[in-house]
Design an enzyme around this catalytic site. Structure first.
Site, PDB file in Angstrom:
ATOM      1  N   ILE A   1       9.952  17.831 -12.603  1.00 11.97           N
ATOM      2  CA  ILE A   1      10.615  18.941 -13.286  1.00 11.97           C
ATOM      3  C   ILE A   1      11.549  19.696 -12.349  1.00 11.97           C
ATOM      4  CG2 ILE A   1      10.240  21.148 -14.453  1.00 11.97           C
ATOM      5  CD1 ILE A   1       7.661  19.984 -15.598  1.00 11.97           C
TER       6      ILE A   1
ATOM      7  N   HIS B   1       0.155  29.740 -22.042  1.00  7.00           N
ATOM      8  CA  HIS B   1       0.707  28.385 -22.092  1.00  7.00           C
ATOM      9  C   HIS B   1      -0.466  27.441 -21.864  1.00  7.00           C
ATOM     10  CE1 HIS B   1       3.344  25.018 -21.737  1.00  7.00           C
ATOM     11  NE2 HIS B   1       3.106  24.833 -20.449  1.00  7.00           N
TER      12      HIS B   1
END
Length: 223
Positions: free
Chosen positions: A12, A164
């Site tokens: 990422i 999350h």
């Protein structure tokens, strides 16, 4: 334009560094990773794009970054059931990163899971004001919620609040029609398992997190 620091340039982090440069969001990058071979390879790969950008690997340059992304640490794999299970593995990396942020005055975005805990820890450890410590996840969760609604022909604004992780809260009250309890539970279960389906197939999530994270960086810098 702007200086973007990325701590942890794996799947990422590396993709965000590339996207931010390719989309004209940042022209000055500071990249760091404890895996030095990976770091050098990512820097070389970025330079091979021919994009007009400066790249530093000096951690002292992080302090002057407008935005810093923390994406280092162990990612999830099929044997790790929840993001919270990564706490013991990733907290040492979070502690090391805190030392790199002593003089940082920009906006910190935490990606490393468990994101909520790591974000809180960095805020408390570094003394960075809480309004400048952002945990990334809501945009991605909301996009997944939107896809689940689209698959069921449900209109409305897809918005996810809260953690999350396992305790995320999709907001059904802003949709175009009332959604029954059974369908809500079905959608929530789908959202909780969305990332693992990708992880099992290709080893990790990349495109979704990287694009939404890059868009978040752009919104911060344009504010």
């Amino acid at each position: 334009m702007a200086r973007l620091a990325v701590i942890g340039v794996g799947r990422i982090g590396g993709e965000v560094a590339y996207l931010a440069s390719a989309m004209g969001i940042a022209d000055d990058l500071v990249l760091y990773d404890s895996a030095q071979d990976l770091l050098r390879a990512q820097v070389l790969d970025l330079r091979h794009t021919g994009l007009d950008m400066e790249i530093s690997m000096d951690t002292r340059d992080i302090s002057a970054a407008d935005v810093c992304i923390f994406s280092a640490g162990l990612p999830r794999n099929p044997s790790i059931k929840t993001r919270a299970d990564l706490l013991e593995a990733n907290l040492p990396a979070t502690g090391e990163v805190a030392a790199l942020l002593n003089d940082f005055t920009g906006i910190l975005i935490t990606v490393t899971n468990p994101m909520d805990i790591n974000n809180y820890y960095l805020c408390a450890k570094t003394g960075i004001p809480r309004e400048r410590c952002i945990g990334f996840g809501g945009q991605l969760d909301s996009a997944r919620f939107g896809l689940a609604l689209q698959d069921r022909n449900i209109s409305g604004f897809p918005f996810v609040l809260g953690e999350h992780g396992e305790h995320q809260v999709p907001v059904f009250s802003r949709l175009g029609k009332k959604v029954g309890v059974r369908q809500r539970d079905e959608i929530l279960s789908e959202l909780k398992g969305a990332s693992m389906e990708v992880i099992k197939g290709k080893g990790g999530t990349v495109f979704g997190p990287a694009l939404h994270l890059t868009q978040l960086v752009r919104m911060i810098l344009m504010n």
